[in-house]
Design an enzyme around this catalytic site. Sequence first.
Site, PDB file in Angstrom:
ATOM      1  N   THR A  47       0.818  -1.208   0.000  1.00 47.17           N
ATOM      2  CA  THR A  47       0.000   0.000   0.000  1.00 47.17           C
ATOM      3  C   THR A  47       0.858   1.267   0.000  1.00 47.17           C
ATOM      4  O   THR A  47       1.989   1.246   0.512  1.00 47.17           O
ATOM      5  CB  THR A  47      -0.909  -0.009   1.251  1.00 47.17           C
ATOM      6  OG1 THR A  47      -1.386   1.303   1.496  1.00 47.17           O
ATOM      7  CG2 THR A  47      -0.160  -0.455   2.506  1.00 47.17           C
ATOM      8  N   ASP A  48       0.285   2.351  -0.513  1.00 47.14           N
ATOM      9  CA  ASP A  48       0.993   3.643  -0.445  1.00 47.14           C
ATOM     10  C   ASP A  48       1.189   4.091   1.004  1.00 47.14           C
ATOM     11  O   ASP A  48       2.033   4.949   1.280  1.00 47.14           O
ATOM     12  CB  ASP A  48       0.252   4.722  -1.259  1.00 47.14           C
ATOM     13  CG  ASP A  48      -1.211   4.924  -0.880  1.00 47.14           C
ATOM     14  OD1 ASP A  48      -1.694   4.287   0.070  1.00 47.14           O
ATOM     15  OD2 ASP A  48      -1.881   5.743  -1.564  1.00 47.14           O
ATOM     16  N   GLU A  49       0.389   3.521   1.925  1.00 46.62           N
ATOM     17  CA  GLU A  49       0.439   3.991   3.318  1.00 46.62           C
ATOM     18  C   GLU A  49       1.782   3.703   3.981  1.00 46.62           C
ATOM     19  O   GLU A  49       2.117   4.330   4.989  1.00 46.62           O
ATOM     20  CB  GLU A  49      -0.713   3.375   4.120  1.00 46.62           C
ATOM     21  CG  GLU A  49      -2.048   3.738   3.499  1.00 46.62           C
ATOM     22  CD  GLU A  49      -3.258   3.320   4.317  1.00 46.62           C
ATOM     23  OE1 GLU A  49      -3.153   3.259   5.552  1.00 46.62           O
ATOM     24  OE2 GLU A  49      -4.298   3.051   3.694  1.00 46.62           O
TER      25      GLU A  49
ATOM     26  N   TYR B 210      -1.527  -0.549  11.065  1.00 49.95           N
ATOM     27  CA  TYR B 210      -1.730  -1.249   9.781  1.00 49.95           C
ATOM     28  C   TYR B 210      -0.546  -1.019   8.844  1.00 49.95           C
ATOM     29  O   TYR B 210       0.067  -1.975   8.344  1.00 49.95           O
ATOM     30  CB  TYR B 210      -3.028  -0.769   9.115  1.00 49.95           C
ATOM     31  CG  TYR B 210      -3.120  -1.106   7.640  1.00 49.95           C
ATOM     32  CD1 TYR B 210      -3.254  -2.429   7.216  1.00 49.95           C
ATOM     33  CD2 TYR B 210      -3.051  -0.109   6.656  1.00 49.95           C
ATOM     34  CE1 TYR B 210      -3.320  -2.748   5.856  1.00 49.95           C
ATOM     35  CE2 TYR B 210      -3.123  -0.420   5.302  1.00 49.95           C
ATOM     36  CZ  TYR B 210      -3.249  -1.738   4.903  1.00 49.95           C
ATOM     37  OH  TYR B 210      -3.309  -2.047   3.569  1.00 49.95           O
TER      38      TYR B 210
ATOM     39  N   LYS C 298       2.312  -3.625   7.309  1.00 48.10           N
ATOM     40  CA  LYS C 298       2.528  -3.845   5.873  1.00 48.10           C
ATOM     41  C   LYS C 298       3.972  -3.496   5.497  1.00 48.10           C
ATOM     42  O   LYS C 298       4.599  -4.188   4.685  1.00 48.10           O
ATOM     43  CB  LYS C 298       1.554  -2.985   5.045  1.00 48.10           C
ATOM     44  CG  LYS C 298       0.104  -3.392   5.124  1.00 48.10           C
ATOM     45  CD  LYS C 298      -0.194  -4.747   4.507  1.00 48.10           C
ATOM     46  CE  LYS C 298      -0.003  -4.786   3.010  1.00 48.10           C
ATOM     47  NZ  LYS C 298      -0.403  -6.123   2.452  1.00 48.10           N
TER      48      LYS C 298
ATOM     49  N   HIS D 132      -4.175  10.480  11.660  1.00 53.27           N
ATOM     50  CA  HIS D 132      -4.719  10.430  10.297  1.00 53.27           C
ATOM     51  C   HIS D 132      -3.727  11.021   9.285  1.00 53.27           C
ATOM     52  O   HIS D 132      -3.424  12.217   9.329  1.00 53.27           O
ATOM     53  CB  HIS D 132      -6.018  11.244  10.269  1.00 53.27           C
ATOM     54  CG  HIS D 132      -6.920  10.908   9.135  1.00 53.27           C
ATOM     55  ND1 HIS D 132      -8.158  11.485   8.970  1.00 53.27           N
ATOM     56  CD2 HIS D 132      -6.778  10.042   8.100  1.00 53.27           C
ATOM     57  CE1 HIS D 132      -8.737  11.009   7.885  1.00 53.27           C
ATOM     58  NE2 HIS D 132      -7.913  10.134   7.337  1.00 53.27           N
TER      59      HIS D 132
HETATM   60  P1  NAD Z   1      -9.807  -7.278   2.530  1.00 55.47           P
HETATM   61  O1  NAD Z   1      -9.792  -6.994   3.994  1.00 55.47           O
HETATM   62  O2  NAD Z   1     -11.032  -6.987   1.764  1.00 55.47           O
HETATM   63  O3  NAD Z   1      -9.432  -8.803   2.265  1.00 55.47           O
HETATM   64  C1  NAD Z   1      -8.428  -9.471   2.964  1.00 55.47           C
HETATM   65  C2  NAD Z   1      -8.648 -10.955   2.810  1.00 55.47           C
HETATM   66  O4  NAD Z   1      -7.594 -11.634   3.494  1.00 55.47           O
HETATM   67  C3  NAD Z   1      -9.965 -11.464   3.405  1.00 55.47           C
HETATM   68  O5  NAD Z   1     -10.602 -12.320   2.491  1.00 55.47           O
HETATM   69  C4  NAD Z   1      -9.525 -12.224   4.638  1.00 55.47           C
HETATM   70  O6  NAD Z   1     -10.397 -13.302   4.971  1.00 55.47           O
HETATM   71  C5  NAD Z   1      -8.146 -12.706   4.237  1.00 55.47           C
HETATM   72  N1  NAD Z   1      -7.273 -12.959   5.384  1.00 55.47           N
HETATM   73  C6  NAD Z   1      -7.060 -12.147   6.459  1.00 55.47           C
HETATM   74  N2  NAD Z   1      -6.214 -12.742   7.307  1.00 55.47           N
HETATM   75  C7  NAD Z   1      -5.849 -13.936   6.751  1.00 55.47           C
HETATM   76  C8  NAD Z   1      -4.987 -14.976   7.162  1.00 55.47           C
HETATM   77  N3  NAD Z   1      -4.304 -14.926   8.305  1.00 55.47           N
HETATM   78  N4  NAD Z   1      -4.846 -16.043   6.352  1.00 55.47           N
HETATM   79  C9  NAD Z   1      -5.534 -16.120   5.180  1.00 55.47           C
HETATM   80  N5  NAD Z   1      -6.387 -15.176   4.777  1.00 55.47           N
HETATM   81  C10 NAD Z   1      -6.534 -14.080   5.547  1.00 55.47           C
HETATM   82  O7  NAD Z   1      -8.557  -6.473   1.950  1.00 55.47           O
HETATM   83  P2  NAD Z   1      -8.337  -5.818   0.524  1.00 55.47           P
HETATM   84  O8  NAD Z   1      -8.793  -4.418   0.570  1.00 55.47           O
HETATM   85  O9  NAD Z   1      -8.845  -6.724  -0.528  1.00 55.47           O
HETATM   86  O10 NAD Z   1      -6.747  -5.771   0.466  1.00 55.47           O
HETATM   87  C11 NAD Z   1      -6.008  -6.873  -0.060  1.00 55.47           C
HETATM   88  C12 NAD Z   1      -4.540  -6.560   0.000  1.00 55.47           C
HETATM   89  O11 NAD Z   1      -4.255  -5.376  -0.720  1.00 55.47           O
HETATM   90  C13 NAD Z   1      -4.022  -6.314   1.420  1.00 55.47           C
HETATM   91  O12 NAD Z   1      -2.751  -6.882   1.523  1.00 55.47           O
HETATM   92  C14 NAD Z   1      -3.951  -4.805   1.528  1.00 55.47           C
HETATM   93  O13 NAD Z   1      -2.952  -4.406   2.441  1.00 55.47           O
HETATM   94  C15 NAD Z   1      -3.582  -4.448   0.100  1.00 55.47           C
HETATM   95  N6  NAD Z   1      -4.019  -3.120  -0.322  1.00 55.47           N
HETATM   96  C16 NAD Z   1      -5.318  -2.725  -0.211  1.00 55.47           C
HETATM   97  C17 NAD Z   1      -5.701  -1.469  -0.650  1.00 55.47           C
HETATM   98  C18 NAD Z   1      -7.136  -1.014  -0.590  1.00 55.47           C
HETATM   99  O14 NAD Z   1      -7.416   0.149  -0.857  1.00 55.47           O
HETATM  100  N7  NAD Z   1      -8.091  -1.871  -0.267  1.00 55.47           N
HETATM  101  C19 NAD Z   1      -4.749  -0.594  -1.185  1.00 55.47           C
HETATM  102  C20 NAD Z   1      -3.424  -1.034  -1.282  1.00 55.47           C
HETATM  103  C21 NAD Z   1      -3.064  -2.290  -0.857  1.00 55.47           C
END
Ligand code: NAD
Length: 354
Positions: A136-138, A161, A165, A296
């Site tokens: 993530t950009d965060e 968080y 990451k 924030h």
């Molecule tokens: P989400 O919370 O919707 O989905 C996460 C999934 O991971 C869920 O299905 C959950 O059941 C599963 N999970 C959690 N813990 C687990 C474990 N210990 N073992 C197996 N499965 C597990 O998240 P998202 O928004 O789809 O994000 C997915 C990835 O992308 C993450 O790594 C997040 O950091 C990254 N990301 C998200 C965003 C965003 O805006 N949503 C932006 C940049 C990066």
Amino acid sequence: MRHETVLVTGGAGFIGSAVVRHLVRKTKATVLNVDKLTYAGHLASLHDIEEHSRHRFTRCDIGDRVSIRKIFSDQRPSAVIHLAAESHVDRSIDGPAPFLQTNLLGTFVLLEEALRYWEGLSSGRKGEFRFLQVSTDEVFGSLSDSGRFTEDSPYRPRSPYSASKAGADHLAKAWFHTYGLPVIVTSSSNNYGPYQYPEKFIPLMILNALEGRPLPVYGNGENVRDWLFVEDHVDALLGVLERGRVGGTYNIGGGCELRNIDVVRRICALIDSYSPSAEIGPREELIRFVADRPGHDYRYAMDTAQIRSEVGWSPRESFETGLSKTVRWYESNRAWCERVQAGAYQRERLGLGR
Ligand code: NAD
């Protein structure tokens, strides 16, 4: 798509389910979907492909070394797209433990097992293998009004968080430099689109606006995010998997910076036009400024020159078209929303600290 078997972790979550749907529908790859099904993971997000012959689901924690080892040795993937994570900043403020457990230690187990498996491959298959760490950009922290994050920006995470990451990214990079595991790290800006859990900013605002509930905007609503439609993120991830440099890092962003308050106003305008309600009235009147999130981050923005030139990716969706598709999707998928929130979340305020 040169990868025949792809292990996707977190494939029942928001971005993961979009990756899995894309791989099943648009490529010939077999997808090994590994997900623990936490409150955020739901097979209902995969209803139309769950039974597909090229979709193999295993309910499993990425930290479960024995199960992960078995999946590698039995199913022999040529790529891992690692998305499983605890992903909500507000929840990380209230309770960081699962974030460290999954994001840091879970990633460590996955890297260890990927390395063990990779070391046993023939040299041809070793060269093909990729481990994509989705971040993530965060991790880069908070920007002021000017500048954008590049791949060389220093890591300055500020929430539990983003710290978890960032730690996972450092581990992934270390497994490349130290052990040669073919890792690529991507960092993406805020995603939005269908199937996002209703705790996140855009779906929360859409659902509350549809129901005439208050629209809680943190602080003064001036915080800026660079919005990316989820399917553009999927295209970027698969582009990096195919054409990205091993050991490289790639920033992914929508090139669409907006203040939170402006996002909410656009959502209100769309819902007023799609679902006008005399009883609710203009949705903007539902906006309430509430206590800010502790720590924030003010602004995130991505410089995407590198992925554009090396991978040939750029976002296709404008915020107008992406937001309109998203609002329409939530309007017509209320049953999914009810189902994923049931017993787990009632759109209450999270993240005010312990
Ligand atoms: P989400 O919370 O919707 O989905 C996460 C999934 O991971 C869920 O299905 C959950 O059941 C599963 N999970 C959690 N813990 C687990 C474990 N210990 N073992 C197996 N499965 C597990 O998240 P998202 O928004 O789809 O994000 C997915 C990835 O992308 C993450 O790594 C997040 O950091 C990254 N990301 C998200 C965003 C965003 O805006 N949503 C932006 C940049 C990066």
